[in-house]
Structure formats: structure tokens, C-alpha cells
Motif scaffolding. Structure first.
Motif, PDB file in Angstrom:
ATOM      1  N   SER A 162      49.027 -10.830  44.959  1.00  0.00           N
ATOM      2  CA  SER A 162      48.622 -10.152  43.857  1.00  0.00           C
ATOM      3  C   SER A 162      49.160  -8.823  44.779  1.00  0.00           C
ATOM      4  O   SER A 162      48.458  -7.462  43.915  1.00  0.00           O
ATOM      5  CB  SER A 162      47.182  -9.686  44.286  1.00  0.00           C
ATOM      6  OG  SER A 162      45.839  -9.706  45.222  1.00  0.00           O
ATOM      7  N   SER A 163      50.017  -8.803  45.601  1.00  0.00           N
ATOM      8  CA  SER A 163      50.189  -6.996  46.138  1.00  0.00           C
ATOM      9  C   SER A 163      51.594  -7.051  45.813  1.00  0.00           C
ATOM     10  O   SER A 163      52.196  -6.058  46.486  1.00  0.00           O
ATOM     11  CB  SER A 163      49.957  -7.110  47.833  1.00  0.00           C
ATOM     12  OG  SER A 163      48.415  -6.952  48.087  1.00  0.00           O
ATOM     13  N   VAL A 165      54.574  -5.688  44.006  1.00  0.00           N
ATOM     14  CA  VAL A 165      55.390  -4.525  43.050  1.00  0.00           C
ATOM     15  C   VAL A 165      56.000  -3.831  42.752  1.00  0.00           C
ATOM     16  O   VAL A 165      57.341  -4.093  43.510  1.00  0.00           O
ATOM     17  CB  VAL A 165      54.130  -3.540  43.003  1.00  0.00           C
ATOM     18  CG1 VAL A 165      52.435  -3.531  42.978  1.00  0.00           C
ATOM     19  CG2 VAL A 165      54.984  -2.158  44.722  1.00  0.00           C
ATOM     20  N   ILE A 171      52.985   3.391  46.102  1.00  0.00           N
ATOM     21  CA  ILE A 171      51.537   2.882  46.920  1.00  0.00           C
ATOM     22  C   ILE A 171      50.876   4.001  47.487  1.00  0.00           C
ATOM     23  O   ILE A 171      51.344   4.765  48.172  1.00  0.00           O
ATOM     24  CB  ILE A 171      52.704   2.087  48.488  1.00  0.00           C
ATOM     25  CG1 ILE A 171      53.597   1.071  48.236  1.00  0.00           C
ATOM     26  CG2 ILE A 171      51.835   1.840  49.439  1.00  0.00           C
ATOM     27  CD1 ILE A 171      52.927   0.139  47.167  1.00  0.00           C
ATOM     28  N   HIS A 172      49.743   3.988  48.010  1.00  0.00           N
ATOM     29  CA  HIS A 172      48.765   4.769  48.821  1.00  0.00           C
ATOM     30  C   HIS A 172      48.749   3.689  50.270  1.00  0.00           C
ATOM     31  O   HIS A 172      48.778   2.951  50.737  1.00  0.00           O
ATOM     32  CB  HIS A 172      47.182   4.334  48.062  1.00  0.00           C
ATOM     33  CG  HIS A 172      47.013   5.367  46.559  1.00  0.00           C
ATOM     34  ND1 HIS A 172      46.344   6.547  46.442  1.00  0.00           N
ATOM     35  CD2 HIS A 172      47.211   4.777  45.719  1.00  0.00           C
ATOM     36  CE1 HIS A 172      46.976   7.196  45.442  1.00  0.00           C
ATOM     37  NE2 HIS A 172      47.454   5.805  44.588  1.00  0.00           N
ATOM     38  N   PRO A 174      47.329   2.823  53.369  1.00  0.00           N
ATOM     39  CA  PRO A 174      45.919   2.124  53.301  1.00  0.00           C
ATOM     40  C   PRO A 174      44.988   2.510  54.444  1.00  0.00           C
ATOM     41  O   PRO A 174      45.300   3.034  55.508  1.00  0.00           O
ATOM     42  CB  PRO A 174      46.159   0.850  53.810  1.00  0.00           C
ATOM     43  CG  PRO A 174      47.517   1.073  54.332  1.00  0.00           C
ATOM     44  CD  PRO A 174      48.046   2.391  53.874  1.00  0.00           C
ATOM     45  N   ASN A 175      43.688   2.624  54.322  1.00  0.00           N
ATOM     46  CA  ASN A 175      42.509   2.479  55.362  1.00  0.00           C
ATOM     47  C   ASN A 175      42.065   0.803  55.785  1.00  0.00           C
ATOM     48  O   ASN A 175      42.574  -0.122  54.742  1.00  0.00           O
ATOM     49  CB  ASN A 175      40.974   2.944  54.651  1.00  0.00           C
ATOM     50  CG  ASN A 175      41.031   4.025  53.768  1.00  0.00           C
ATOM     51  OD1 ASN A 175      41.627   5.518  54.479  1.00  0.00           O
ATOM     52  ND2 ASN A 175      40.899   4.071  52.789  1.00  0.00           N
ATOM     53  N   ALA A 252      49.111  -5.803  53.094  1.00  0.00           N
ATOM     54  CA  ALA A 252      47.830  -6.700  51.848  1.00  0.00           C
ATOM     55  C   ALA A 252      47.738  -5.007  50.927  1.00  0.00           C
ATOM     56  O   ALA A 252      47.777  -5.419  49.902  1.00  0.00           O
ATOM     57  CB  ALA A 252      47.008  -7.454  52.201  1.00  0.00           C
ATOM     58  N   PHE A 253      48.712  -3.482  51.548  1.00  0.00           N
ATOM     59  CA  PHE A 253      48.342  -3.358  50.537  1.00  0.00           C
ATOM     60  C   PHE A 253      49.610  -2.750  49.984  1.00  0.00           C
ATOM     61  O   PHE A 253      49.667  -1.566  48.732  1.00  0.00           O
ATOM     62  CB  PHE A 253      48.032  -1.408  51.282  1.00  0.00           C
ATOM     63  CG  PHE A 253      49.464  -1.401  52.157  1.00  0.00           C
ATOM     64  CD1 PHE A 253      49.675  -1.864  53.697  1.00  0.00           C
ATOM     65  CD2 PHE A 253      50.361  -0.577  51.490  1.00  0.00           C
ATOM     66  CE1 PHE A 253      50.142  -1.700  54.375  1.00  0.00           C
ATOM     67  CE2 PHE A 253      51.299   0.068  53.017  1.00  0.00           C
ATOM     68  CZ  PHE A 253      51.430  -0.613  53.982  1.00  0.00           C
ATOM     69  N   GLY A 254      50.603  -3.400  49.526  1.00  0.00           N
ATOM     70  CA  GLY A 254      52.175  -3.459  48.844  1.00  0.00           C
ATOM     71  C   GLY A 254      53.280  -4.172  49.772  1.00  0.00           C
ATOM     72  O   GLY A 254      53.458  -3.533  50.741  1.00  0.00           O
ATOM     73  N   LYS A 414      43.406   6.821  49.435  1.00  0.00           N
ATOM     74  CA  LYS A 414      41.932   7.224  48.453  1.00  0.00           C
ATOM     75  C   LYS A 414      41.014   6.959  49.869  1.00  0.00           C
ATOM     76  O   LYS A 414      40.759   7.013  50.680  1.00  0.00           O
ATOM     77  CB  LYS A 414      42.244   6.181  48.191  1.00  0.00           C
ATOM     78  CG  LYS A 414      42.899   6.105  46.812  1.00  0.00           C
ATOM     79  CD  LYS A 414      42.592   4.876  45.155  1.00  0.00           C
ATOM     80  CE  LYS A 414      43.782   5.074  44.475  1.00  0.00           C
ATOM     81  NZ  LYS A 414      43.501   5.208  43.271  1.00  0.00           N
TER      82      LYS A 414
END
Lengths: 417, 417
Positions: A162-163, A165, A171-172, A174-175, A252-254, A414
Motif C-alpha cells: 500500500s506504500s 507509489v 513523500i512526507h 515520516p514520524n 512503510a512510508f513510501g 505532517k
């Protein structure tokens, strides 16, 4: 094989990424139209949904191309893949009798938006670059010794589909949870050690049955094509989370892929052997064909506002220790069902010299030795606003097989809570 | 809440797993019919495709239930989930005016074949049982000390969705690569240390956006329901492969789930708190609701040809350290998009005593202390022909919320090469 000439003039240059020899598969839209399948030829995209509607391509009794993914074609299997390539070559060759019918179905690439070219069923990332594994050992554990299993197993782990793209998606940062070595407690916030991983992505085209092992040669025939893949990595999140069960939120953020699937058929002339085996592989991991490809790779970095991108690494896919076919065979050997649309990341591709390393972790030696860009700025890891781009080219006799850029800009984290 | 009375007589027993209070969601077929959605009530299944076709259930302008998965309902979100539960309760309650219309749509469960109740989008497995983590540390590393991050992070890793199968599906013993501690080289062949993991599976019903973190309370509301989950594990394959990137083929040959999705709504009366926190969790991992459930769990083992199954472990889901909502929040905190149909395994559920351990690895202490079945046979790990079954029940005031068995028989390894 020399350059194949097309009546699409822009496709006939020795350095153009999309000559008739290539014919990569993407998904595009223009204006308010729905995304649909397209094939790159020179500076143009052949609208496959339109070509099918016009009866110019008719491989099956049902439509395959008026959808925003190539999975339906993958499911048809290698005979139909070959038939499509043959048909496209005929339609687009210089002297084709169908030029007049095809010409109105070409869309200028400059006017198109590119989308994900497939639905990623599941995503697996491997760790098949020997230099990368040795560098990471040296940086993280103080020794370049490979893990005990590394010369025997194409080590991999499941990632998050799902990550994944398409190139161009921002891409933000990640926290996540991290812990400084000297801190008593972990803390939460934006990653401070944001990185890339230069990889190739192999796309599985035909699946395997649940419970049914496969051979390396069967695996080789199951691969539909390849993309460039950037497995963005948050090294500080990964470092704190990965014991004992492996990378998770640090990855997992992109994950960005290039927009065009270059088929295995187009890459066929560029097959390259895996390097000599330091330890003999177990018989199940032996195939009869060269499984790597001679693909030149580049990483570029451009800070926000900089007037140009700097090449920060150059290497080649043929540097890897394990091929995608070996990885896919190992993936299915216990009975794991593989499906059309599964994406296998090669692992980070690093050559033996500093300028050939495929991650910032290696290029800056964990930030301890920042490198300098052409614009004079220095970097250890990625800063907000930086754009990272991967490029790949296979160089033939008077032609080039390109992938299209795999690019992404990092935006600030974010706010949370 | 007491037992809710239904006009389906078999549903009104205090010990029946499927009273009106439960209404779990499955997919069934009879004879040559196509698999479709059904709801368990007592010994019967309400054919939801038929109920929708008859206009007895009409939540949306388009059909939701004439498909072999519940994902379409999940996508509708919590308001529609609640409306369906209310409608089903009205249709099946004692005294319902619609009994006559509904009765012909009931299918005896004994005549039905049960299928996967959902399309698993992606599968993630966690490691949230403290006793299990301590046991594994003691067995594998000689110390029950938890990994340094364990009290701070709900540790998880991505698994393989294509290997998730419905209860009753036979599982072939996997082939794979292993290495004996004293061997110089690894070898290839059938796993010799085949195991189960007793887990609960949480099913994500509403997704989260790529790049968008969520809170624990938001995560709690996103969970559609729960199943029993057996994460079959090949300990010898896992032991050789898992450093440094985690479990891969040791876990990819099969994960079984129970056939009925028990909704979060049905489990609401059984919410239970997580245990006191030894280390305070970071704020992002704090929610306002009790996130575990009081669900009694059992593991049964039956050798081929034995006249009965033996209970080999009894424990409770409320033994876990982290809740599914905490796990889901952590999963999405870096921006990983979560989707309807994502399946989250809780991690192995073990209580403090030997008879409460949720894996054979723990029950036989890595095979060193085999246990004895009621039939007199002993086991360290699973032998070919053994059937393993998980059971789960939440005990209410005069009623039971059951899950249906999660069972699987181990067949011999397939020949390779």
C-alpha cells in the motif's frame, strides 16, 4: 540487435529511452480522461484502450487495456505477452501499413499524466547486494562480515504494497519512534536520518500455486518486467525497531517506482551473469540462464531551489549477487503462492567504490562523512525539499532501453496529535 | 447483556457459538452454487445474497452481498456496519414479523462449504504476547529478557497475504533451507520443527490515507472484526533465515483463519484492559478505550487415526500486552496507508503457565520436553497427519460468542525437483 526503426521519428535516436526495441507499458491520462494503458514510443504514448477499441490490437475475446493497470495482460501469460510485443512492433515499425490508423491514437507524452502502471499485489524487498550488505555491516556492527546465511539465501522480507507509489508522488518525512544510543527512553517525531535505496523492481507476471514449489527457470519465465525502485528508508526508525523481526515502519512510508514497466523481453539482449559463487548454492537455487541484466544506474539529488541535480552515485544492476529469478524461486520454495502484480525489490545496488553506493547511509558513511553536491551544498541524509531521482539505461548497439525517471521530493513531516 | 432470543431455535442455547448476539459474517456455498456472503445464526446460515435480492436487506443502492467476500461492506464504513447489524437483529429476533420471508433463505450449516470470508489485502503479524516473547528469548537466546524496544513498540512485521487460507485447508509441510548448529553447510528439505502460533486476527474495515498518521482511538473505530488465526511456523527454516531482516519463508507456507468474522460490535461487551505498563508508552500509543477482549482460547491436537483431539493449551486473548488498536495505530503512524481487508495477527498468545502457551515451541520447550496427548502419544513438534485446531469463545450472561474452529491438517512435504 540494432536499433529497430519506427515511423515515430523521435523513437529513432540512439539515446532516446523509448525506441521500438523497448515498448514499455504504463498507465496514463490526459485532461479529464480516465487513466488507461499506454505504450511509450519515442516522445509519444500509444493509447492502448483506443487501439483495442479500433480493433488494431485483439489478443483476447475480452478487453485488456481500458483499465488503469497491466495486471490483466500479465494474467494472460507469456504467449500473449509475446503476441502483444510482436503486434506492437508491427504496428509501429517504419513502413507499417497501419501507420495511418495508428497515428491518431498517439498522445504526446508531454501532455500526459503518468499513474501507477500496475496494482501491486504484494511487495517483497530483498538484500542481494553484497557490497551494500558489507557496507551496512561495517557501519552498523563495525564489521563488513556478511551474516552467516547471506551467501546461501537470497535474504528478503515482506514489505508493504500500500506504500508503493509512482514516480513523482511527494513523500512526507515520516514520524516514528526512535531512540538515541545514550537516551534512556525512546522519543517520537520526524525521522532525522532519511535515506533512499537504489533498487530494481521485478514484477511477477504469472503466479504460482499455493503449496507448490518452483524452479529458478520457472521463476525466470514468470517475470513480466522491471522498474526502477526507490525504497525510501528512515534509518533511525529502522534501527530502533528492526530487532528481532526486521524492518517495519522504517520502510512503510513510501516506495517509489518508475512509471514504465520495461518488459523482460526488451531486456533480453542485456542478460548478465551473477558473480562467481563464493559458496556453492543449494541445487534448488540453480538456474540455467543468466539472471541479471546490464543496466547502468544513476542517483541524482537536487535541493529545493537548486538550479540543477547532482549525480551522487553511478552503478550497474549486474553488480548484484542474486538474480530476481533466484529470489522469486526462494520466495515460493516453501509453498508461498506468488501472484501477478507481485513486486520484488532487488535490494540496494552498490558497487565497490564510494561513488557507486546506492544509499546515502553508505555515501555519507552514516552521516559521518557528508558528501558535496555540484551546487556546493553538503548532505549526510535527505533534507526537506530535496528531490531524489533514479535513472536506468541499458545500452544496445545504437539504441538505449530506458526506464523513465523514478523521482520523488521529500516534504516536511505532517503534524501529529 | 443477556441472550437475545431468535426464532431460529438452535441459536437460543447458552453454549451455542452463534446466538443472535453474535451474527458473524462468512462466505459459503452449497452444491454447485457460487460462494456468497452469509451470516451464521444457530445451526443455519442466512443467505445474504438472497436476502438482498428479496429486498429484505437494502443498505445501499447497489448490491453488497452476492460476492465471495465482505470487503464491500467494510468499505461502506461504521454507520452501514451498524445499520446492517440492527437490521439482521430485527429480521432474526423472536417475534419478527418477517420470519416467514426470511425462513426460506436459511441454509443448514451442515450442508454448506465455508470459504475465505474476505479478500486479505495485506497481512501483518505482531509479537505482542509478553510471555511468548520471554519464552522465545529463554529458549533461543538463553535469557527471558525482552528485546530493548519491546515495552515501547508493538513489534510487528509484514507477512504474506497470499498464504492466508480458511480453516479446513490442508497445509503441506514446507521445504526450505535450514542449517544444523554443527553443520558446515545448510541443507534443503522438509521442515523438521513445524509449529503453530495461537493468535487473534484483527480485520481492518476502513482504511487510512497514505501519508496520514492516525490515533489509537481512530484505529479502534477502523477495526471491523476478529478471527482466530494460526500462524503456522517452520522453526528451523525461520531460525536460519531471520537474521537480519526477520521471518520470511518460515512463515509463508500457510496462515489459517477461522471462517466467521466476529464483528467488533458483537465483542463490545467483552472489552478488557491491557495490563499495567511497565514503561510508560509514548503519547501516540495511548487510547481512551480498553482495547483487548476477554476471549477464552484453546488449542487442540489430533494425530491421524486418533479417536479424539487433546486440548494442549488454554489461554485468553486478554493476556496480550498490546491491543489491535495500538498495533494498527503504530502501523500507520509513519504514513503507511491501511486498507479494508488488512489482517493483523495479534502475536502468539501465551499465559504464564506451561499449559497456557500458544505454540509447540513453548509447550515442548523447543522439543526438549515433549508433551503427552490424551491418547498417550507424545509430541515435540507437529508430525505429518496431525490436525491442529484453535477455538475461541467469549462467555456472556447466558450466551456465548464463538468463532467457529480454526483447523488444519499437516500433509507431507511435496517432492521438489
Amino acid at each position: 540487435m540494432p536499433l529497430l526503426k519506427s515511423w515515430v521519428a523521435s523513437a529513432n535516436s540512439a539515446n532516446h529511452p523509448f525506441p521500438l526495441n523497448n515498448l514499455p507499458y504504463g498507465v496514463f491520462s490526459t485532461g479529464e480522461d480516465e487513466p488507461r494503458c499506454g505504450v511509450a514510443i519515442g516522445d509519444m504514448i500509444l493509447d492502448m484502450a483506443a487501439a483495442e477499441a479500433e480493433g488494431l490490437v485483439a489478443l483476447t475475446d475480452y478487453p485488456l487495456f481500458d483499465v488503469p493497470y497491466w495486471n490483466d495482460l500479465m494474467e494472460e501469460g507469456p504467449a500473449v505477452w509475446a503476441a502483444l510485443r510482436e503486434r506492437l512492433t508491427a504496428l509501429l515499425s517504419k513502413g507499417s501499413k497501419e501507420q495511418e490508423a495508428v497515428e491518431p491514437l498517439l498522445v504526446p507524452m508531454a501532455e500526459a499524466t503518468l499513474h501507477m502502471p500496475l496494482v501491486v499485489s504484494e511487495y517483497t524487498d530483498f538484500y542481494a547486494g553484497r557490497q551494500h550488505a558489507q557496507n551496512m555491516g561495517a557501519i552498523l556492527r563495525g564489521s563488513p562480515d556478511l551474516p552467516a546465511n547471506w551467501l546461501h539465501i537470497p535474504i528478503g522480507y515482506n514489505g508493504r504494497a500500500s506504500s508503493v507509489v509512482v514516480s513523482g508522488t511527494p513523500i512526507h518525512r515520516p514520524n516514528g519512534q526512535t531512540k538515541a544510543p545514550d537516551a534512556e527512553m525512546p522519543s517520537f517525531g520526524p525521522s532525522k536520518r532519511l535515506d533512499i535505496e537504489l533498487e530494481m523492481g521485478a514484477i511477477v507476471g504469472t503466479g504460482s500455486e499455493f503449496g507448490q514449489p518452483i524452479t529458478v527457470d520457472e521463476a525466470d519465465a514468470m517475470i513480466f518486467g522491471y522498474v526502477l525502485l526507490n525504497d525510501w528508508s528512515a534509518r533511525d526508525i529502522q534501527g530502533w525497531e528492526y530487532q528481532p523481526l526486521g524492518p517495519f515502519q522504517g520502510k512503510a512510508f513510501g516506495t517509489s517506482i518508475s512509471p514504465w514497466i520495461v518488459t523482460a523481453a526488451a531486456l533480453e539482449p542485456f542478460r548478465a551473469p551473477t558473480p562467481p559463487r563464493e559458496k556453492e548454492l543449494l541445487p534448488y537455487l540453480k538456474g540455467s540462464r543468466d539472471g541479471l541484466y546490464d543496466i547502468e544506474l544513476e542517483v541524482l539529488m537536487q535541493p529545493e531551489g537548486a538550479d540543477r541535480a547532482s549525480v551522487i552515485a553511478r552503478t550497474n544492476y549486474s553488480r548484484m549477487y542474486y538474480s530476481a529469478a533466484e529470489q522469486l524461486c526462494h520466495h515460493a520454495i516453501g509453498g508461498c503462492a506468488m501472484n501477478a502484480g507481485d513486486l520484488l525489490g532487488s535490494g540496494t545496488i552498490s558497487g565497490p567504490e564510494r561513488g557507486e553506493f546506492g544509499s546515502l547511509m553508505e555515501l555519507s558513511w552514516a552521516g559521518r562523512e557528508p558528501f558535496t553536491l555540484e551546487t556546493g551544498e553538503t548532505r549526510g541524509f535527505i533534507e526537506d525539499g530535496d528531490t531524489l531521482t533514479l535513472r536506468g539505461n541499458a545500452r544496445g548497439d545504437g539504441y538505449t532501453i530506458g526506464f523513465g525517471d523514478c523521482t520523488g521530493q521529500i516534504l516536511p513531516a505532517k503534524a501529529w496529535g
